[in-house]
Design a protein around this motif. Structure first.
Motif, PDB file in Angstrom:
ATOM      1  N   PRO A   1      92.339  68.884 131.890  1.00 15.52           N
ATOM      2  CA  PRO A   1      93.256  68.549 132.523  1.00 15.52           C
ATOM      3  C   PRO A   1      93.542  67.231 131.415  1.00 15.52           C
TER       4      PRO A   1
ATOM      5  N   GLU B   1      89.047  73.254 135.935  1.00 16.56           N
ATOM      6  CA  GLU B   1      89.544  72.437 134.434  1.00 16.56           C
ATOM      7  C   GLU B   1      88.618  71.358 134.950  1.00 16.56           C
TER       8      GLU B   1
ATOM      9  N   GLU C   1      85.913  70.425 131.709  1.00 11.97           N
ATOM     10  CA  GLU C   1      85.733  69.290 131.080  1.00 11.97           C
ATOM     11  C   GLU C   1      84.470  68.707 131.363  1.00 11.97           C
TER      12      GLU C   1
ATOM     13  N   LEU D   1      93.700  78.510 130.195  1.00 14.02           N
ATOM     14  CA  LEU D   1      92.547  77.159 131.362  1.00 14.02           C
ATOM     15  C   LEU D   1      92.115  76.627 130.239  1.00 14.02           C
TER      16      LEU D   1
END
Length: 257
Positions: free
Chosen positions: A257, A217, A221, A254
């Motif tokens: 976060p 995660e 990002e 996926l």
């Protein structure tokens, strides 16, 4: 008789003017570069090479022709020199082509206080790394740090060394290297285009290190940060996009976060 003499003189004068015109036409190509010394003196001519802490410079002499003179780097405030064609033409070239084009240029000009030089050195080091020649890449990164300390290219050196650490499986070392720059980027609310390109390099390495730690995660990002915030370098943004897609394909559902 007088007419013949006048005609001869006229032709001679025209020949002299033509020769002078050719010389004047040739001079700009040898006067495109400039050195500004710390005492304010500006010298025009042609930068030939850098070696032993000196810049070898060619300029017109007072007696005609040209003279080669060395100038200490410590006496130079700045230089004006256009980016060589060899550097400009390999911005998106394959690593082997980059090495072939930039090795001689970097050898010739490393240390010159012109922005294109450390930029070419970073590109050369990256190409070495891509070809698996880590020792040569590290040597170039170390040379950049020595010749251009405290400059804008420090972060590129850090990112490059971190990338090499990652290739060697030293994930923690890679993360520790880029973490200060990541923290700085997160506090930079309005990065300049040059800073954006720099941050893109760092976030790519950061994402790959996190992915190696199976922190998918956070890795995603990092990649998306490049594509959405630090997209100033199209090649890096494209690379980040491909890494993000590959990560999502391998991990359906996926998200960040």
């Amino acid at each position: 008789m007088a007419i013949g003499v006048l005609t001869f003189r006229a032709h001679s004068k025209l020949n002299c003017l033509a020769a002078l015109a050719i010389i004047v036409w040739m001079l700009p190509s040898l006067a495109d570069d400039q050195i500004t010394k710390k005492d304010g003196t500006i010298i025009s001519g042609q930068i030939l090479s850098v070696s032993g802490g000196q810049v070898m410079f060619q300029k017109p002499s007072s007696t005609g022709g040209f003279v080669k003179l060395p100038y200490y780097l410590t006496d130079i405030q700045s230089v004006k020199m256009a980016t060589p064609d060899a550097v400009a033409k390999v911005k998106s070239a394959a690593p082997a082509d980059v090495v072939a084009a930039l090795e001689p240029v970097v050898t010739q000009y490393a240390g010159l206080p012109a922005d294109w030089v450390p930029g070419a050195m970073v590109q050369l080091a990256t190409a070495y790394s891509s070809l698996g020649q880590g020792d040569k890449a590290l040597a170039i990164y170390t040379q950049i740090g020595t010749l251009y300390p405290g400059g804008a290219y420090d972060a590129y050196v850090i990112a490059g060394k971190a990338s090499m650490s990652l290739q060697q499986g030293k994930i923690d070392e890679a993360l520790a290297g880029v973490k200060p720059i990541i923290d700085k980027a997160n506090q930079d609310v309005a990065p300049s285009p040059s800073d954006g390109a720099l941050y893109a390099n760092v976030f790519l390495v950061y994402g790959q290190a996190l992915e190696a730690q199976k922190k998918y995660e956070q890795a995603l990002e990092a990649y998306l940060t490049v594509t959405t915030l630090y997209y100033q370098n199209p090649a890096l943004a494209d690379q980040a996009g491909q890494l993000a897609k590959k990560l999502r394909d391998a991990n359906p559902g996926l998200g960040v976060p």
